[in-house]
Design a protein around this motif. Structure first.
Motif, PDB file in Angstrom:
ATOM      1  N   MET A   1       5.003  -0.593   9.274  1.00  0.00           N
ATOM      2  CA  MET A   1       3.852  -1.026   8.523  1.00  0.00           C
ATOM      3  C   MET A   1       2.744   0.008   8.713  1.00  0.00           C
ATOM      4  O   MET A   1       2.523   0.480   9.812  1.00  0.00           O
ATOM      5  N   SER A   2       2.065   0.377   7.624  1.00  0.00           N
ATOM      6  CA  SER A   2       0.995   1.357   7.740  1.00  0.00           C
ATOM      7  C   SER A   2      -0.255   0.844   7.040  1.00  0.00           C
ATOM      8  O   SER A   2      -0.200  -0.049   6.207  1.00  0.00           O
ATOM      9  N   ILE A   3      -1.362   1.422   7.406  1.00  0.00           N
ATOM     10  CA  ILE A   3      -2.624   1.046   6.769  1.00  0.00           C
ATOM     11  C   ILE A   3      -2.818   1.873   5.507  1.00  0.00           C
ATOM     12  O   ILE A   3      -2.230   2.942   5.355  1.00  0.00           O
ATOM     13  N   THR A   4      -3.636   1.363   4.606  1.00  0.00           N
ATOM     14  CA  THR A   4      -3.996   2.094   3.386  1.00  0.00           C
ATOM     15  C   THR A   4      -5.445   2.538   3.523  1.00  0.00           C
ATOM     16  O   THR A   4      -6.311   1.713   3.849  1.00  0.00           O
ATOM     17  N   VAL A   5      -5.694   3.794   3.275  1.00  0.00           N
ATOM     18  CA  VAL A   5      -7.050   4.334   3.312  1.00  0.00           C
ATOM     19  C   VAL A   5      -7.386   4.846   1.914  1.00  0.00           C
ATOM     20  O   VAL A   5      -6.633   5.630   1.339  1.00  0.00           O
TER      21      VAL A   5
ATOM     22  N   VAL B   1      -4.207  -3.001  -4.347  1.00  0.00           N
ATOM     23  CA  VAL B   1      -3.674  -2.527  -3.081  1.00  0.00           C
ATOM     24  C   VAL B   1      -2.882  -3.684  -2.470  1.00  0.00           C
ATOM     25  O   VAL B   1      -3.453  -4.727  -2.156  1.00  0.00           O
TER      26      VAL B   1
ATOM     27  N   LEU C   1      -1.228  -5.665   0.329  1.00  0.00           N
ATOM     28  CA  LEU C   1      -1.481  -5.771   1.758  1.00  0.00           C
ATOM     29  C   LEU C   1      -0.304  -6.503   2.403  1.00  0.00           C
ATOM     30  O   LEU C   1      -0.128  -7.713   2.214  1.00  0.00           O
TER      31      LEU C   1
ATOM     32  N   THR D   1      -5.915  -7.922  -3.526  1.00  0.00           N
ATOM     33  CA  THR D   1      -6.829  -7.002  -2.859  1.00  0.00           C
ATOM     34  C   THR D   1      -6.866  -5.678  -3.601  1.00  0.00           C
ATOM     35  O   THR D   1      -5.887  -5.276  -4.222  1.00  0.00           O
TER      36      THR D   1
END
Length: 118
Positions: A1-5, A37, A39, A47
């Motif tokens: 799992m990764s974050i979105t920037v 986006v 999530l 989102t």
């Protein structure tokens, strides 16, 4: 799992035409653009980034929503209440079933989290 920037979200590119608002009050189409986006772990919620051209329209969602205004200016008049002036830097928390009228005076861009209905 990764974050979105999304770097510099106020001016980021990549928003897609998402049509017009469904309840305009001035008889002219009001165009919107969106960058959804996804999530992970909260797919039932909406989102992303949303942008709206100037115009006047009724709030279209029954859902509760949290938003942070990145750029632009507007007024939101909740049904039966006084108008609220909103501008870049403001964060809003809309309870479920909030009704009222948006008047976008300067193209508005926001980060949004629309909570799924029960």
């Amino acid at each position: 799992m990764s974050i979105t920037v999304i770097s510099d979200a106020a001016t980021a590119t990549g928003l897609l035409d998402s049509g017009t608002v469904s309840r305009p009050l001035d008889g002219k189409p009001i165009h919107t653009r969106t960058l959804e986006v996804m999530l992970a772990g909260a797919e039932e919620h909406g989102t992303g980034l949303w942008e709206c051209a100037p115009g006047r329209f009724e709030r279209q969602l029954d859902n509760a929503e949290v938003m942070h205004i990145l750029s632009g200016a507007c007024t939101f008049t909740p049904t039966g209440q006084a108008p609220v002036r909103i501008h870049a830097g403001d964060t809003l928390f809309f309870p479920r079933n909030t009704t009222g009228v948006w008047e976008i005076t300067e193209t508005l861009r926001k980060v949004y989290v629309v909570l799924a209905l029960d």
